[in-house]
Design a protein around this motif. Structure first.
Motif, PDB file in Angstrom:
ATOM      1  N   LEU A   1       0.790  -1.328   0.101  1.00 14.51           N
ATOM      2  CA  LEU A   1      -0.151   0.200   0.051  1.00 14.51           C
ATOM      3  C   LEU A   1       0.762   1.455  -0.006  1.00 14.51           C
ATOM      4  CD1 LEU A   1      -2.872  -0.856   2.527  1.00 14.51           C
ATOM      5  CD2 LEU A   1      -3.122  -0.519   0.093  1.00 14.51           C
ATOM      6  N   ILE A   2       2.010   1.116   0.784  1.00 17.11           N
ATOM      7  CA  ILE A   2       2.843   2.421   0.869  1.00 17.11           C
ATOM      8  C   ILE A   2       3.539   2.658  -0.564  1.00 17.11           C
ATOM      9  CG2 ILE A   2       4.937   3.254   1.898  1.00 17.11           C
ATOM     10  CD1 ILE A   2       3.945   1.881   4.375  1.00 17.11           C
ATOM     11  N   ASP A   3       3.894   1.557  -1.279  1.00 11.76           N
ATOM     12  CA  ASP A   3       4.571   1.407  -2.566  1.00 11.76           C
ATOM     13  C   ASP A   3       3.739   2.225  -3.497  1.00 11.76           C
ATOM     14  OD1 ASP A   3       7.081   0.707  -1.561  1.00 11.76           O
ATOM     15  OD2 ASP A   3       6.518  -1.410  -2.180  1.00 11.76           O
ATOM     16  N   ASN A   4       2.382   1.752  -3.348  1.00  8.40           N
ATOM     17  CA  ASN A   4       1.386   2.074  -4.465  1.00  8.40           C
ATOM     18  C   ASN A   4       1.275   3.635  -4.186  1.00  8.40           C
ATOM     19  OD1 ASN A   4       1.327  -0.389  -5.550  1.00  8.40           O
ATOM     20  ND2 ASN A   4      -0.688  -0.790  -4.490  1.00  8.40           N
ATOM     21  N   ALA A   5       0.905   3.992  -2.799  1.00  7.14           N
ATOM     22  CA  ALA A   5       0.723   5.337  -2.441  1.00  7.14           C
ATOM     23  C   ALA A   5       1.763   6.252  -3.020  1.00  7.14           C
ATOM     24  CB  ALA A   5       0.450   5.453  -1.166  1.00  7.14           C
ATOM     25  N   GLU A   6       2.991   5.922  -2.842  1.00  9.96           N
ATOM     26  CA  GLU A   6       4.188   6.725  -3.227  1.00  9.96           C
ATOM     27  C   GLU A   6       4.460   6.946  -4.758  1.00  9.96           C
ATOM     28  OE1 GLU A   6       7.385   4.558  -1.629  1.00  9.96           O
ATOM     29  OE2 GLU A   6       7.283   5.785   0.619  1.00  9.96           O
ATOM     30  N   ALA A   7       4.003   5.613  -5.609  1.00  7.18           N
ATOM     31  CA  ALA A   7       3.914   5.868  -7.001  1.00  7.18           C
ATOM     32  C   ALA A   7       2.866   6.874  -7.163  1.00  7.18           C
ATOM     33  CB  ALA A   7       3.620   4.414  -7.490  1.00  7.18           C
ATOM     34  N   THR A   8       1.730   6.840  -6.809  1.00  4.03           N
ATOM     35  CA  THR A   8       0.642   7.446  -6.936  1.00  4.03           C
ATOM     36  C   THR A   8       1.046   9.052  -6.739  1.00  4.03           C
ATOM     37  OG1 THR A   8      -1.113   5.878  -6.618  1.00  4.03           O
ATOM     38  CG2 THR A   8      -1.672   8.095  -6.701  1.00  4.03           C
ATOM     39  N   TYR A   9       1.728   9.369  -5.671  1.00  2.00           N
ATOM     40  CA  TYR A   9       2.012  10.720  -5.495  1.00  2.00           C
ATOM     41  C   TYR A   9       2.911  11.233  -6.313  1.00  2.00           C
ATOM     42  CZ  TYR A   9       4.952  14.366  -3.344  1.00  2.00           C
ATOM     43  OH  TYR A   9       5.573  15.329  -2.946  1.00  2.00           O
ATOM     44  N   ASN A  10       3.834  10.331  -6.720  1.00  2.00           N
ATOM     45  CA  ASN A  10       4.931  10.755  -7.737  1.00  2.00           C
ATOM     46  C   ASN A  10       4.380  11.228  -8.933  1.00  2.00           C
ATOM     47  OD1 ASN A  10       7.341  10.715  -6.000  1.00  2.00           O
ATOM     48  ND2 ASN A  10       7.549   8.614  -6.425  1.00  2.00           N
ATOM     49  N   ASN A  11       3.325  10.203  -9.673  1.00  2.00           N
ATOM     50  CA  ASN A  11       2.648  10.722 -10.769  1.00  2.00           C
ATOM     51  C   ASN A  11       1.884  11.963 -10.847  1.00  2.00           C
ATOM     52  OD1 ASN A  11       3.686   8.312 -11.995  1.00  2.00           O
ATOM     53  ND2 ASN A  11       1.918   7.044 -11.464  1.00  2.00           N
TER      54      ASN A  11
END
Length: 118
Positions: free
Chosen positions: A68-78
């Motif tokens: 979940l953290i990895d997905n949220a960080e990827a979403t934030y970076n996008n």
């Protein structure tokens, strides 16, 4: 002995996850200020962001939390703002190094009207 090691490893991993979530939330909240032009828009966006983080608060599986953290960080970076607000006097701001120091060899004399009368 094995129980103490596994408990310590579990607590260390949870502490690292909490830190990653805290940093991600603060970054996302600060980036929300870049997208919201007015405060009343920011407050609504900040509430939505908080709800997204609160939705996964109950998850206890460590691997799921990492995912979940990895997905949220990827979403934030996008979705980061392409031109974020930078405080004017901070590095990268419009006033940063506006008055740079004079080059070596130039001496500034501050005598404030007390010139030598020879």
């Amino acid at each position: 002995m094995s129980s103490a090691v596994s408990t310590t490893a579990y607590l260390a991993r949870r502490a690292a996850q909490k830190e990653r979530v805290r940093i991600l939330y603060r970054r996302a909240l600060k980036d929300t200020l870049n997208w919201a032009v007015h405060r009343h828009l920011f407050y609504r966006d900040a509430d939505d962001l908080r709800d997204k983080f609160e939705a996964n608060k109950h998850v206890s599986d460590l691997d799921t939390i990492d995912r979940l953290i990895d997905n949220a960080e990827a979403t934030y970076n996008n979705f980061r703002h392409p031109d974020p607000y930078i405080v004017p006097w901070a590095p990268g701001g419009s006033k940063f190094c506006r008055n740079p120091t004079p080059p070596a060899g130039i001496e500034i004399i501050y005598n404030y009207g007390k010139e030598d009368n020879d």
